[in-house]
Write an enzyme that holds these catalytic residues in place. Structure first.
Site, PDB file in Angstrom:
ATOM      1  CG  ASP A  91      -2.010   1.006   1.159  1.00 13.12           C
ATOM      2  OD1 ASP A  91      -2.204   1.606   0.086  1.00 13.12           O
ATOM      3  OD2 ASP A  91      -2.699   1.201   2.178  1.00 13.12           O
ATOM      4  CB  THR A 127      -6.234   2.281   1.546  1.00 15.35           C
ATOM      5  OG1 THR A 127      -5.005   2.995   1.572  1.00 15.35           O
ATOM      6  CG2 THR A 127      -5.944   0.802   1.800  1.00 15.35           C
ATOM      7  CG  ASP A 239      -0.559   3.907   3.295  1.00 15.12           C
ATOM      8  OD1 ASP A 239      -0.599   4.824   2.457  1.00 15.12           O
ATOM      9  OD2 ASP A 239      -1.401   3.779   4.201  1.00 15.12           O
ATOM     10  CG  HIS A 243      -0.604   8.234   5.563  1.00 17.54           C
ATOM     11  ND1 HIS A 243      -1.289   9.241   4.924  1.00 17.54           N
ATOM     12  CD2 HIS A 243      -1.040   7.074   5.000  1.00 17.54           C
ATOM     13  CE1 HIS A 243      -2.107   8.724   4.031  1.00 17.54           C
ATOM     14  NE2 HIS A 243      -1.971   7.408   4.050  1.00 17.54           N
TER      15      HIS A 243
END
Length: 272
Positions: A91, A127, A239, A243
């Site tokens: 991801d 996502t 991912d 973030h």
């Protein structure tokens, strides 16, 4: 296209397919980059999973030799019939995370197999929405998952463990309907039955499990005496680092390198 899969023996790795973010896409340096342009890397590896596992060691404890196409395509054992399909989603893997220094193993898989020229995520680029689009082939406007968090017009909050929120037929249900075995590791939409059908094995809820633990479990499925016809796994790296720290940071590079080593480790387990 003319290959007779059912009547042929298949090697450890036959025609690996990697779908990467487009090479020529220009990203903007932004702290919300991964919310605005979240692109998922899918590694669809058609492989012979009849090989034995290596020792249960973590990737940071192992020194790997460079992979070759010949090594990936060779196995000490062969198995008759249709090879299992393994789909791995990493991801938040942006197109410019790929390079020879950080991701040599993923790039080698693409070199030895096939690579898509372009990848355009569905809108919204979230996502949950995009992962269920991958599973069904339906746009979010049709598959029922229009965001990571939303409410219906009746005021019900989206619950990823409630199959009634999901439309369409995910690929694991298609596999089960055809009398085959599908095992899914924490992929969006897999936590509950959809239209009365569920994957042969699935989790009932999302839990905090590391990427390497997920991949270890999936690899164990595939090297067992009764491997599934389809195995799918979602991993949250890089991912989460993206973030927290933003693209271009050391933390994101470290997370990207970790994913690449995890993929390499899978090959070690499947080939020895």
């Amino acid at each position: 296209a003319a290959t007779d899969w059912k009547n042929s023996n298949w090697e450890c790795l036959d025609s690996p397919i990697i779908v990467m973010p487009p090479k020529n896409h220009k990203s903007k340096p932004s702290s919300i980059f991964l919310d605005l342009l979240k692109i998922v890397v899918i590694l669809a590896l058609i492989a012979n999973f009849g090989c034995c596992a290596t020792a249960e060691t973590k990737t940071d404890e192992v020194t790997f030799e460079p992979m070759s196409c010949e090594w990936m395509q060779h196995c000490s054992k062969k198995k008759e019939g249709t090879p299992p399909l393994l789909i791995i989603s990493s991801d938040g893997f942006a197109h410019d995370y790929l390079n020879e220094e950080d991701t040599p193993n993923i790039l080698k898989i693409a070199e030895c197999g096939s690579q898509a020229e372009h990848l355009i995520p569905s809108f919204p680029v979230k996502t949950f929405s995009n992962h269920y689009t991958i599973a069904t082939g339906l746009y979010p406007s049709n598959n029922g998952v229009v965001d990571n968090r939303f409410w219906t017009t009746e005021g019900a909050e989206f619950d990823q463990t409630n199959g009634s929120f999901f439309n369409g037929e995910p690929i694991w249900n298609t596999v089960v309907k055809n009398g085959k075995v599908a095992k899914v590791m924490m992929w969006m939409g897999s936590y509950d039955s959809i239209n009365g059908i569920a994957a042969t094995f699935h989790h009932n809820k999302y839990s905090k499990v590391s990427s390497i633990e997920k991949l270890e479990n999936v690899t164990d499925w595939l090297i067992s005496d009764s491997p599934p016809d389809l195995a799918m796994v979602y991993i949250q790296d890089p991912d989460e680092a993206g973030h927290h720290y933003g693209p271009g940071t050391k933390e994101v590079r470290d997370s990207t390198k970790k994913v690449d080593r995890h993929i390499r480790y899978i090959f070690e387990k499947l080939h020895k």
